[in-house]
Design a protein around this motif. Structure first.
Motif, PDB file in Angstrom:
ATOM      1  N   PRO A  15      47.249  37.789  48.614  1.00  0.00           N
ATOM      2  CA  PRO A  15      48.265  37.780  49.660  1.00  0.00           C
ATOM      3  C   PRO A  15      49.289  38.916  49.623  1.00  0.00           C
ATOM      4  CG  PRO A  15      48.633  35.998  48.113  1.00  0.00           C
ATOM      5  CD  PRO A  15      47.349  36.656  47.721  1.00  0.00           C
ATOM      6  N   GLY A  16      49.346  39.687  48.554  1.00  0.00           N
ATOM      7  CA  GLY A  16      50.339  40.757  48.484  1.00  0.00           C
ATOM      8  C   GLY A  16      49.803  41.965  47.748  1.00  0.00           C
ATOM      9  N   ASP A  17      50.607  43.017  47.685  1.00  0.00           N
ATOM     10  CA  ASP A  17      50.218  44.239  46.992  1.00  0.00           C
ATOM     11  C   ASP A  17      50.132  43.987  45.494  1.00  0.00           C
ATOM     12  OD1 ASP A  17      50.097  45.652  49.355  1.00  0.00           O
ATOM     13  OD2 ASP A  17      52.190  46.255  49.256  1.00  0.00           O
ATOM     14  N   VAL A  18      49.194  44.684  44.841  1.00  0.00           N
ATOM     15  CA  VAL A  18      48.924  44.457  43.418  1.00  0.00           C
ATOM     16  C   VAL A  18      48.979  45.759  42.635  1.00  0.00           C
ATOM     17  CG1 VAL A  18      47.509  42.425  43.894  1.00  0.00           C
ATOM     18  CG2 VAL A  18      46.430  44.663  43.730  1.00  0.00           C
ATOM     19  N   ASP A  19      49.124  45.617  41.324  1.00  0.00           N
ATOM     20  CA  ASP A  19      49.098  46.751  40.396  1.00  0.00           C
ATOM     21  C   ASP A  19      47.709  46.769  39.759  1.00  0.00           C
ATOM     22  OD1 ASP A  19      49.383  48.634  38.420  1.00  0.00           O
ATOM     23  OD2 ASP A  19      51.189  47.752  37.536  1.00  0.00           O
ATOM     24  N   ALA A  20      46.795  47.555  40.342  1.00  0.00           N
ATOM     25  CA  ALA A  20      45.399  47.563  39.917  1.00  0.00           C
ATOM     26  C   ALA A  20      45.202  48.091  38.499  1.00  0.00           C
ATOM     27  CB  ALA A  20      44.567  48.389  40.895  1.00  0.00           C
ATOM     28  N   GLU A  21      46.164  48.828  37.978  1.00  0.00           N
ATOM     29  CA  GLU A  21      46.024  49.416  36.641  1.00  0.00           C
ATOM     30  C   GLU A  21      46.215  48.409  35.514  1.00  0.00           C
ATOM     31  OE1 GLU A  21      44.987  52.547  36.215  1.00  0.00           O
ATOM     32  OE2 GLU A  21      44.844  52.600  38.390  1.00  0.00           O
ATOM     33  N   ARG A  22      46.814  47.249  35.805  1.00  0.00           N
ATOM     34  CA  ARG A  22      47.129  46.288  34.749  1.00  0.00           C
ATOM     35  C   ARG A  22      46.376  44.966  34.876  1.00  0.00           C
ATOM     36  NH1 ARG A  22      52.758  44.891  34.013  1.00  0.00           N
ATOM     37  NH2 ARG A  22      52.819  44.602  36.252  1.00  0.00           N
ATOM     38  N   VAL A  23      45.250  44.952  35.587  1.00  0.00           N
ATOM     39  CA  VAL A  23      44.466  43.734  35.779  1.00  0.00           C
ATOM     40  C   VAL A  23      43.764  43.372  34.473  1.00  0.00           C
ATOM     41  CG1 VAL A  23      42.543  42.705  37.045  1.00  0.00           C
ATOM     42  CG2 VAL A  23      44.136  44.226  38.223  1.00  0.00           C
ATOM     43  N   GLU A  24      43.734  42.077  34.161  1.00  0.00           N
ATOM     44  CA  GLU A  24      43.059  41.587  32.957  1.00  0.00           C
ATOM     45  C   GLU A  24      42.108  40.470  33.344  1.00  0.00           C
ATOM     46  OE1 GLU A  24      45.943  40.317  30.123  1.00  0.00           O
ATOM     47  OE2 GLU A  24      46.811  42.315  29.878  1.00  0.00           O
ATOM     48  N   ALA A  25      40.951  40.408  32.668  1.00  0.00           N
ATOM     49  CA  ALA A  25      39.980  39.335  32.900  1.00  0.00           C
ATOM     50  C   ALA A  25      39.588  38.743  31.551  1.00  0.00           C
ATOM     51  CB  ALA A  25      38.763  39.878  33.629  1.00  0.00           C
ATOM     52  N   HIS A  26      39.498  37.400  31.501  1.00  0.00           N
ATOM     53  CA  HIS A  26      39.192  36.703  30.252  1.00  0.00           C
ATOM     54  C   HIS A  26      38.233  35.557  30.566  1.00  0.00           C
ATOM     55  CE1 HIS A  26      39.832  35.071  26.259  1.00  0.00           C
ATOM     56  NE2 HIS A  26      40.095  33.900  26.806  1.00  0.00           N
ATOM     57  N   LEU A  27      37.152  35.452  29.794  1.00  0.00           N
ATOM     58  CA  LEU A  27      36.175  34.378  29.960  1.00  0.00           C
ATOM     59  C   LEU A  27      36.293  33.408  28.801  1.00  0.00           C
ATOM     60  CD1 LEU A  27      33.701  33.247  31.506  1.00  0.00           C
ATOM     61  CD2 LEU A  27      32.272  34.686  30.031  1.00  0.00           C
ATOM     62  N   SER A  28      36.514  32.126  29.131  1.00  0.00           N
ATOM     63  CA  SER A  28      36.632  31.105  28.100  1.00  0.00           C
ATOM     64  C   SER A  28      36.154  29.770  28.657  1.00  0.00           C
ATOM     65  CB  SER A  28      38.091  30.989  27.642  1.00  0.00           C
ATOM     66  OG  SER A  28      38.229  29.964  26.691  1.00  0.00           O
ATOM     67  N   ASP A  29      35.265  29.106  27.920  1.00  0.00           N
ATOM     68  CA  ASP A  29      34.775  27.777  28.283  1.00  0.00           C
ATOM     69  C   ASP A  29      34.240  27.697  29.715  1.00  0.00           C
ATOM     70  OD1 ASP A  29      35.418  26.812  25.745  1.00  0.00           O
ATOM     71  OD2 ASP A  29      37.458  26.300  26.359  1.00  0.00           O
ATOM     72  N   GLY A  30      33.527  28.748  30.151  1.00  0.00           N
ATOM     73  CA  GLY A  30      32.916  28.740  31.473  1.00  0.00           C
ATOM     74  C   GLY A  30      33.854  29.033  32.621  1.00  0.00           C
ATOM     75  N   VAL A  31      35.078  29.454  32.317  1.00  0.00           N
ATOM     76  CA  VAL A  31      36.038  29.798  33.361  1.00  0.00           C
ATOM     77  C   VAL A  31      36.474  31.248  33.163  1.00  0.00           C
ATOM     78  CG1 VAL A  31      38.290  29.291  34.389  1.00  0.00           C
ATOM     79  CG2 VAL A  31      36.862  27.422  33.541  1.00  0.00           C
ATOM     80  N   LEU A  32      36.273  32.059  34.207  1.00  0.00           N
ATOM     81  CA  LEU A  32      36.740  33.436  34.209  1.00  0.00           C
ATOM     82  C   LEU A  32      38.140  33.437  34.809  1.00  0.00           C
ATOM     83  CD1 LEU A  32      36.263  36.531  33.947  1.00  0.00           C
ATOM     84  CD2 LEU A  32      35.442  36.445  36.322  1.00  0.00           C
ATOM     85  N   THR A  33      39.115  33.910  34.028  1.00  0.00           N
ATOM     86  CA  THR A  33      40.491  33.988  34.509  1.00  0.00           C
ATOM     87  C   THR A  33      40.855  35.449  34.692  1.00  0.00           C
ATOM     88  OG1 THR A  33      41.065  31.964  33.319  1.00  0.00           O
ATOM     89  CG2 THR A  33      42.888  33.361  34.031  1.00  0.00           C
ATOM     90  N   VAL A  34      41.175  35.816  35.937  1.00  0.00           N
ATOM     91  CA  VAL A  34      41.576  37.186  36.260  1.00  0.00           C
ATOM     92  C   VAL A  34      43.054  37.156  36.610  1.00  0.00           C
ATOM     93  CG1 VAL A  34      41.123  39.215  37.672  1.00  0.00           C
ATOM     94  CG2 VAL A  34      39.263  37.614  37.176  1.00  0.00           C
ATOM     95  N   THR A  35      43.836  37.931  35.865  1.00  0.00           N
ATOM     96  CA  THR A  35      45.278  38.014  36.105  1.00  0.00           C
ATOM     97  C   THR A  35      45.566  39.365  36.734  1.00  0.00           C
ATOM     98  OG1 THR A  35      45.675  36.602  34.179  1.00  0.00           O
ATOM     99  CG2 THR A  35      47.560  37.844  35.031  1.00  0.00           C
ATOM    100  N   ILE A  36      46.119  39.341  37.952  1.00  0.00           N
ATOM    101  CA  ILE A  36      46.380  40.555  38.713  1.00  0.00           C
ATOM    102  C   ILE A  36      47.889  40.667  38.922  1.00  0.00           C
ATOM    103  CG2 ILE A  36      45.862  41.825  40.831  1.00  0.00           C
ATOM    104  CD1 ILE A  36      43.729  38.950  40.444  1.00  0.00           C
ATOM    105  N   PRO A  37      48.541  41.592  38.216  1.00  0.00           N
ATOM    106  CA  PRO A  37      49.987  41.743  38.376  1.00  0.00           C
ATOM    107  C   PRO A  37      50.351  42.201  39.788  1.00  0.00           C
ATOM    108  CG  PRO A  37      49.236  42.821  36.376  1.00  0.00           C
ATOM    109  CD  PRO A  37      48.014  42.465  37.163  1.00  0.00           C
ATOM    110  N   LYS A  38      51.468  41.702  40.276  1.00  0.00           N
ATOM    111  CA  LYS A  38      51.969  42.134  41.582  1.00  0.00           C
ATOM    112  C   LYS A  38      52.543  43.539  41.448  1.00  0.00           C
ATOM    113  CE  LYS A  38      53.287  37.500  43.040  1.00  0.00           C
ATOM    114  NZ  LYS A  38      54.417  36.628  43.391  1.00  0.00           N
ATOM    115  N   ALA A  39      52.486  44.285  42.545  1.00  0.00           N
ATOM    116  CA  ALA A  39      53.082  45.618  42.562  1.00  0.00           C
ATOM    117  C   ALA A  39      54.596  45.473  42.522  1.00  0.00           C
ATOM    118  CB  ALA A  39      52.652  46.375  43.816  1.00  0.00           C
ATOM    119  N   ARG A  40      55.220  46.409  41.843  1.00  0.00           N
ATOM    120  CA  ARG A  40      56.680  46.382  41.796  1.00  0.00           C
ATOM    121  C   ARG A  40      57.215  46.765  43.172  1.00  0.00           C
ATOM    122  NH1 ARG A  40      55.434  47.611  36.557  1.00  0.00           N
ATOM    123  NH2 ARG A  40      56.730  46.639  34.975  1.00  0.00           N
TER     124      ARG A  40
END
Length: 149
Positions: A113-138
């Motif tokens: 829904p909003g602008d993001v900071d593509a340089e700081r995206v993180e993805a983590h896979l644990s127990d069958g769930v992929l969690t992607v954390t996308i920081p918002k743009a300043r």
């Protein structure tokens, strides 16, 4: 019938965000219906279940990919669209009595829904769930400027 949540900025309705939500939901519905039909015999692409949430400083996307390994996943961010693709291989069994888990090629696309900071995206896979954390743009913050004589 589900109602859309109206997003407001300073009291103003942001209609483009409403259309993006409708487009995203329609895409998920079409993929669920057509993907389910295509999966019948030709191994069509299916859409995994996912949640998109928001914190003060980031968007969090949690995707259910049971049985997937990290080398079977591909995560891409194109502007504000998150694309998660991959393939879950079916395990060979001598005799199968029931099969309800999805296997094969999958793809999830969602517009954030909003602008993001593509340089700081993180993805983590644990127990069958992929969690992607996308920081918002300043956001551009107002800056006080001293006036000189």
């Amino acid at each position: 019938m589900a109602l859309l949540v109206t997003r407001r900025r300073g009291g103003d309705v942001i209609p483009t965000r409403e259309f993006e939500d409708v487009y995203d939901r329609l895409g998920q519905l079409m993929n669920a219906v057509l993907g389910g039909l295509a999966e019948g015999g030709d191994g069509g692409v299916w859409v995994p279940m996912a949640d998109v949430s928001e914190t003060e400083d980031s968007y969090i996307v949690e995707v259910d990919v049971p049985g997937a390994r990290k080398d079977q996943l591909d995560v891409q961010l194109s502007e504000r669209e998150l694309i998660v693709t991959g393939r879950i291989e079916e395990q060979e069994r001598e005799r199968r009595h029931r099969k309800t888990r999805r296997t094969g090629q999958f793809e999830l696309r969602t517009v954030l829904p909003g602008d993001v900071d593509a340089e700081r995206v993180e993805a983590h896979l644990s127990d069958g769930v992929l969690t992607v954390t996308i920081p918002k743009a300043r956001a551009a913050k107002p800056r006080h400027i001293e006036v000189s004589a």
